[in-house]
Design a protein around this motif. Structure first.
Motif, PDB file in Angstrom:
ATOM      1  N   PHE A  47       0.613  -1.270   0.030  1.00 63.71           N
ATOM      2  CA  PHE A  47      -0.444  -0.019  -0.107  1.00 63.71           C
ATOM      3  C   PHE A  47       0.886   1.310  -0.018  1.00 63.71           C
ATOM      4  O   PHE A  47       1.144   2.245   0.671  1.00 63.71           O
ATOM      5  CB  PHE A  47      -1.057  -0.148   1.214  1.00 63.71           C
ATOM      6  CG  PHE A  47      -1.500  -1.496   1.475  1.00 63.71           C
ATOM      7  CD1 PHE A  47      -2.127  -2.090   0.828  1.00 63.71           C
ATOM      8  CD2 PHE A  47      -0.864  -1.884   2.708  1.00 63.71           C
ATOM      9  CE1 PHE A  47      -3.048  -3.411   1.252  1.00 63.71           C
ATOM     10  CE2 PHE A  47      -1.755  -3.298   3.080  1.00 63.71           C
ATOM     11  CZ  PHE A  47      -2.029  -3.606   2.581  1.00 63.71           C
ATOM     12  N   LEU A  66      -6.940   1.389   5.394  1.00 62.08           N
ATOM     13  CA  LEU A  66      -6.955   2.103   6.443  1.00 62.08           C
ATOM     14  C   LEU A  66      -6.000   3.482   5.686  1.00 62.08           C
ATOM     15  O   LEU A  66      -4.737   2.434   5.528  1.00 62.08           O
ATOM     16  CB  LEU A  66      -7.144   1.386   7.726  1.00 62.08           C
ATOM     17  CG  LEU A  66      -7.172   0.404   8.163  1.00 62.08           C
ATOM     18  CD1 LEU A  66      -7.042  -0.060   9.723  1.00 62.08           C
ATOM     19  CD2 LEU A  66      -8.789   1.211   8.429  1.00 62.08           C
ATOM     20  N   ARG A  67      -6.212   4.436   6.189  1.00 66.63           N
ATOM     21  CA  ARG A  67      -4.840   5.475   5.929  1.00 66.63           C
ATOM     22  C   ARG A  67      -5.137   6.452   6.813  1.00 66.63           C
ATOM     23  O   ARG A  67      -5.956   6.699   7.619  1.00 66.63           O
ATOM     24  CB  ARG A  67      -5.079   6.140   4.673  1.00 66.63           C
ATOM     25  CG  ARG A  67      -6.111   6.383   3.819  1.00 66.63           C
ATOM     26  CD  ARG A  67      -5.747   7.788   2.646  1.00 66.63           C
ATOM     27  NE  ARG A  67      -6.937   7.807   2.812  1.00 66.63           N
ATOM     28  CZ  ARG A  67      -7.235   9.197   1.605  1.00 66.63           C
ATOM     29  NH1 ARG A  67      -6.787   8.950   0.077  1.00 66.63           N
ATOM     30  NH2 ARG A  67      -8.486   9.621   1.223  1.00 66.63           N
ATOM     31  N   TRP A  68      -4.181   7.564   7.196  1.00 70.50           N
ATOM     32  CA  TRP A  68      -4.671   8.757   7.457  1.00 70.50           C
ATOM     33  C   TRP A  68      -4.545  10.091   6.777  1.00 70.50           C
ATOM     34  O   TRP A  68      -4.834   9.850   6.265  1.00 70.50           O
ATOM     35  CB  TRP A  68      -2.924   8.880   8.161  1.00 70.50           C
ATOM     36  CG  TRP A  68      -2.096   8.164   8.762  1.00 70.50           C
ATOM     37  CD1 TRP A  68      -1.960   6.108   9.075  1.00 70.50           C
ATOM     38  CD2 TRP A  68      -2.585   7.693  10.763  1.00 70.50           C
ATOM     39  NE1 TRP A  68      -1.274   5.856   9.620  1.00 70.50           N
ATOM     40  CE2 TRP A  68      -1.322   6.010  10.842  1.00 70.50           C
ATOM     41  CE3 TRP A  68      -3.149   8.387  11.699  1.00 70.50           C
ATOM     42  CZ2 TRP A  68      -1.299   5.786  12.239  1.00 70.50           C
ATOM     43  CZ3 TRP A  68      -3.124   7.955  12.690  1.00 70.50           C
ATOM     44  CH2 TRP A  68      -2.274   6.367  12.544  1.00 70.50           C
ATOM     45  N   TYR A  85      -0.483  11.093   6.474  1.00 71.20           N
ATOM     46  CA  TYR A  85       0.232  11.347   7.259  1.00 71.20           C
ATOM     47  C   TYR A  85      -0.047  11.821   8.470  1.00 71.20           C
ATOM     48  O   TYR A  85       0.795  11.461   9.536  1.00 71.20           O
ATOM     49  CB  TYR A  85       1.543  12.460   7.179  1.00 71.20           C
ATOM     50  CG  TYR A  85       3.208  11.784   5.804  1.00 71.20           C
ATOM     51  CD1 TYR A  85       3.555  10.407   6.438  1.00 71.20           C
ATOM     52  CD2 TYR A  85       2.972  12.117   4.187  1.00 71.20           C
ATOM     53  CE1 TYR A  85       4.806   9.984   4.939  1.00 71.20           C
ATOM     54  CE2 TYR A  85       3.408  11.778   3.529  1.00 71.20           C
ATOM     55  CZ  TYR A  85       5.073  10.439   3.758  1.00 71.20           C
ATOM     56  OH  TYR A  85       5.178  10.308   3.003  1.00 71.20           O
ATOM     57  N   PRO A  87      -2.139  11.343  11.698  1.00 70.15           N
ATOM     58  CA  PRO A  87      -3.116  10.805  13.101  1.00 70.15           C
ATOM     59  C   PRO A  87      -4.389  11.047  13.033  1.00 70.15           C
ATOM     60  O   PRO A  87      -5.476  10.263  13.635  1.00 70.15           O
ATOM     61  CB  PRO A  87      -2.152  11.204  14.309  1.00 70.15           C
ATOM     62  CG  PRO A  87      -2.138  12.162  14.553  1.00 70.15           C
ATOM     63  CD  PRO A  87      -1.899  12.782  12.602  1.00 70.15           C
ATOM     64  N   PHE A  89      -7.729   8.245  11.185  1.00 63.22           N
ATOM     65  CA  PHE A  89      -8.148   7.310  10.318  1.00 63.22           C
ATOM     66  C   PHE A  89      -9.264   7.208   8.948  1.00 63.22           C
ATOM     67  O   PHE A  89      -9.735   7.891   9.790  1.00 63.22           O
ATOM     68  CB  PHE A  89      -6.699   6.208  10.525  1.00 63.22           C
ATOM     69  CG  PHE A  89      -8.136   5.938  11.750  1.00 63.22           C
ATOM     70  CD1 PHE A  89      -8.929   5.144  11.467  1.00 63.22           C
ATOM     71  CD2 PHE A  89      -7.580   6.153  12.749  1.00 63.22           C
ATOM     72  CE1 PHE A  89      -9.980   4.344  12.282  1.00 63.22           C
ATOM     73  CE2 PHE A  89      -8.375   5.459  13.759  1.00 63.22           C
ATOM     74  CZ  PHE A  89      -9.568   4.963  13.623  1.00 63.22           C
TER      75      PHE A  89
ATOM     76  N   SER B 349      -0.862   4.208  16.838  1.00 64.33           N
ATOM     77  CA  SER B 349       0.097   4.886  16.378  1.00 64.33           C
ATOM     78  C   SER B 349      -0.268   5.066  14.646  1.00 64.33           C
ATOM     79  O   SER B 349      -0.750   3.745  13.823  1.00 64.33           O
ATOM     80  CB  SER B 349       1.283   4.746  16.230  1.00 64.33           C
ATOM     81  OG  SER B 349       1.580   3.336  15.750  1.00 64.33           O
ATOM     82  N   GLY B 350       0.642   5.725  13.544  1.00 67.29           N
ATOM     83  CA  GLY B 350       0.621   5.198  12.222  1.00 67.29           C
ATOM     84  C   GLY B 350       0.882   3.923  11.980  1.00 67.29           C
ATOM     85  O   GLY B 350       0.767   3.465  11.059  1.00 67.29           O
ATOM     86  N   VAL B 353      -1.524   1.059  12.325  1.00 70.07           N
ATOM     87  CA  VAL B 353      -2.759   0.890  10.454  1.00 70.07           C
ATOM     88  C   VAL B 353      -2.127   0.516   9.658  1.00 70.07           C
ATOM     89  O   VAL B 353      -2.261  -0.516   9.251  1.00 70.07           O
ATOM     90  CB  VAL B 353      -2.571   2.367  11.087  1.00 70.07           C
ATOM     91  CG1 VAL B 353      -3.709   2.447   9.271  1.00 70.07           C
ATOM     92  CG2 VAL B 353      -4.242   3.235  11.738  1.00 70.07           C
ATOM     93  N   GLN B 354      -0.758   1.554   9.421  1.00 72.54           N
ATOM     94  CA  GLN B 354       0.186   0.183   8.885  1.00 72.54           C
ATOM     95  C   GLN B 354      -0.346  -1.526   8.858  1.00 72.54           C
ATOM     96  O   GLN B 354       0.015  -2.528   7.975  1.00 72.54           O
ATOM     97  CB  GLN B 354       0.840   0.635   8.166  1.00 72.54           C
ATOM     98  CG  GLN B 354       2.282   0.170   7.431  1.00 72.54           C
ATOM     99  CD  GLN B 354       1.310   0.041   6.100  1.00 72.54           C
ATOM    100  OE1 GLN B 354       0.879   0.527   5.761  1.00 72.54           O
ATOM    101  NE2 GLN B 354       2.375  -0.761   4.906  1.00 72.54           N
TER     102      GLN B 354
END
Lengths: 92, 592
Positions: A47, A66-68, A85, A87, A89, B349-350, B353-354
């Motif tokens: 991704f 899922l993404r920010w 980028y 925080p 989502f 945190s990012g 999610v990743q």
């Protein structure tokens, strides 16, 4: 859990092979016989969205990731929102 | 006869590779008013390791020195000498100490310079929060380079250096799209092609990291330095249907490493090796950062782990391979138990999610994930000095292709190599004219490529298949746990590939030709890695030999180098120049 699907619209694809070139995990492959880009290695997708960014006709779509996203939309936040980028989502 | 066209270019400085090191070098050389050509075998910046830095080198550019080295320059340097440039790596006292000193001194300044080149936040997303973490550094840098007038050419696959006596006067390659043969004459050449991670089956790097720079330099009779020093991270997913990728830290929050018996083996390992600090806790119910001193959170106020439980990430994969080696693994893997993570934990945190994305529809609530080590980077490369100079005149190295790894390394060495190449091109280098010999050599190269293009397809000559084969061989016989027997076997298998597969190597078009060239380079680099590893008869940090399980400071404070001599790979050693700290001789640290 997200059910992630990667799809490629063959009618939109112009065979520029940019996605084959840019994918770091060899998800795409070009079939020499049928002259089609195929998704041969879907499991390996991480991704990074480079294919989405480079595909000029929008033939590729990745759903369920899922993404920010940024909290507020500011001109500076635009690029970050695309790449994800900040925080917050959402599921796209 | 070459069936495509031939294009020639003339320039002062040629930069091969457009990752962070290449871009930095190009900008620096352009700043010194040189003509600069920047080439990449794929899209500019897109396939570099620095683009994915958060996922590849844990030492992505930090704001200031790494958190562990926050005290003074001496402190920073001392740590680097004892552990390697990055925390989490371990190759004590093997590093080029002059280079390290330069890194320690210049890192913050060079990083601040990035702001001048339009990089808004000169720090990658630390520790793999998202893929593409280098985006915010590389794209502004590329724009700056283009604005400054660097001539950039994408999809030019450079495959050899033109040599005239002891000087490199350019390089030859071909256009991946239309097959044009490209000859670039340059007063000085910078190799910034990145790493050779792809010779191993399991890696988190992009698949274009095939060691082209190292192979090119080797063929031009440049020595390759410490090729056996490469490292792994243990949290590589190995579950059918999931990417064989590095699991970012955020997702491991409440995770626990377990072996096939279900034991939390790290606890035992820490106790055995006396690695438990005074404030540390070993309860498996605690979040991982507190238990295991996860470096992404070291300096975080949220997690009060002032006392580091383990000061080196190497222990995690050492423990994992030990479990598997002693028969407590499941099909070569151990488990990452994430069952105690709650839904909310992932979204803190990012990285979480990743991690959730990577796990896809895997049922982590009820199952443990199979994990196995995964190659993330290497220290070895073309031998260079702190200015980026190599054995050959007019040839410079920057970034991962040379000695060392990580993005701050690429940033500093890139800038330095660019500067020295520019000085060379401006004041020292003669006009790069091709003589009769060089012309003949170029024709030879054209014929070699034409031969590959003319060959009929056969199963033995399929570049993709050979690549897969090399990956399998290297991971199986020269993987994280090495032994003399295994390495010899790897060499034998590579020899078989060279004799059986390489003569049949074919390519249908110029695009496939690039794959073929990569295969040739990979075989060469793989051999260099295996030979160097075979030569180092000790266990030192990331280099683990089962037949020599002890660190041997008496005999092995030396670097292993390989060089081409009369068509053969010669291995020789060079003592390490210790200018800072001397380890007490004979200190034996048990490996795994």
């Amino acid at each position: 859990m997200p059910k992630i699907t990667i799809s490629l619209d063959e009618t939109k694809c112009i065979r520029c092979l940019d996605c084959v070139e840019v994918c770091p995990r060899e998800v795409f492959d070009f079939d020499d016989k049928t002259k089609n880009v195929t998704i041969s290695n879907e499991n390996e997708c991480i991704f990074c969205r480079q294919c989405l960014e480079l595909c000029s006709t929008g033939a590729i779509s990745i759903d369920g990731v899922l993404r920010w996203k940024p909290k507020t939309v500011s001109p500076f936040a635009r690029k970050e929102r695309i790449l994800g980028y900040y925080p917050y989502f959402e599921i796209i | 006869m070459w069936k495509y066209g031939t294009i020639e270019h003339d320039t002062d400085v040629l930069v091969i590779g457009s990752g962070l090191a290449g871009l930095r070098a190009a900008i620096e050389a352009k700043k010194a008013t040189c003509d600069v050509i920047l080439v990449d075998k794929s899209f500019l910046t897109r396939m570099s390791n620095s683009m994915y830095a958060g996922l590849v080198g844990s030492g992505a550019i930090l704001e200031g020195p790494p958190p562990k080295h926050e005290y003074s320059l001496e402190h920073t340097f001392e740590h680097m000498a004892a552990e390697g440039v990055d925390p989490g790596w371990d190759y004590p006292y093997l590093e080029n100490e002059k280079l390290m000193m330069v890194l320690a001194v210049e890192m913050p300044g060079r990083q601040a310079e990035l702001r001048d080149y339009g990089v808004q936040i000169p720090a990658g997303e630390r520790y793999g929060v998202t893929p593409l973490s280098g985006y915010r550094i590389l794209i502004p840098l590329l724009n700056t380079a283009m604005r400054m007038g660097v001539k950039a050419m994408a999809k030019i696959c450079i495959f050899d250096l033109i040599k005239k006596g002891n000087r490199v006067i350019g390089a030859v390659g071909f256009n991946v799209d239309n097959g044009d043969f490209v000859v670039i004459r340059a007063k000085s050449t910078i190799i910034a092609t990145g790493g050779y991670q792809k010779i191993f089956k399991r890696t988190s790097s992009t698949y274009r990291m095939t060691g082209d720079g190292q192979a090119m330099a080797y063929r031009a009779s440049c020595p390759l330095w410490s090729m056996e020093i490469w490292g792994v991270d243990m949290v590589g997913l190995d579950e059918p249907g999931l990417p064989k990728m590095w699991m970012p830290g955020g997702g491991r929050l409440k995770g626990c490493y377990r072996n096939a018996k279900g034991e939390a083996y790290m606890t035992k390992y820490f106790k055995e090796h006396n690695l438990v600090g005074p404030n540390a806790t070993l309860s498996v119910d605690d979040p991982m950062p507190i238990r295991f001193d996860w470096p992404g959170l070291q300096s975080s106020k949220k997690y009060p782990c002032h006392q580091y439980l383990v000061d080196n990430l190497i222990h995690f994969w050492t423990a994992a391979v030990k479990e598997v080696h002693e028969g407590r693994g499941d099909r070569g893997c151990v488990y990452l138990d994430l069952t105690r993570n709650t839904e909310e934990d992932w979204f803190k945190s990012g990285g979480g999610v990743q991690g959730l994305n990577l796990l896809r529809d895997f049922d982590w609530k009820n199952n443990w994930v199979h994990i196995q080590p995964l190659m993330i980077g290497h220290i070895g490369g073309i031998e260079m000095d702190e200015e980026g100079r190599t054995d050959l005149k007019g040839l410079y190295v920057a970034g991962e292709a040379g000695e060392g790894h990580a993005m701050h390394h690429a940033n500093v060495t890139g800038a330095r190599a660019g500067r020295s190449a520019a000085i060379d091109a401006t004041y020292l280098a003669p006009e790069p004219k091709l003589g009769v010999e060089e012309q003949a050599w170029i024709e030879e190269k054209k014929e070699m490529l034409q031969e590959i293009l003319d060959r009929k397809p056969s199963p033995e000559g399929d570049p993709k298949e050979i690549k897969r084969l090399i990956g399998e061989i290297m991971w199986k016989y020269a993987g994280p746990l090495k032994s003399g027997e295994g390495l010899n076997k790897a060499l034998k298998e590579l020899e078989k590939i060279r004799k059986k597969n390489l003569p049949n190597l074919y390519a249908k078009n110029s695009r496939r030709l690039r794959e073929a060239i990569e295969v040739i380079n990979m075989v060469l680099v793989a051999e260099a890695v295996a030979r160097s590893a075979l030569h180092r008869t000790e266990t030192r940090g990331v280099h683990k030999r089962l037949d020599y399980p002890r660190r041997d400071d008496k005999n092995w404070l030396k670097n292993v180098l390989v060089k081409e001599e009369n068509g053969e790979m010669k291995v020789y050693i060079k003592p390490v120049e210790l200018i800072w700290d001397r380890p007490s001789p004979g200190v034996a640290k048990e490996g795994c």
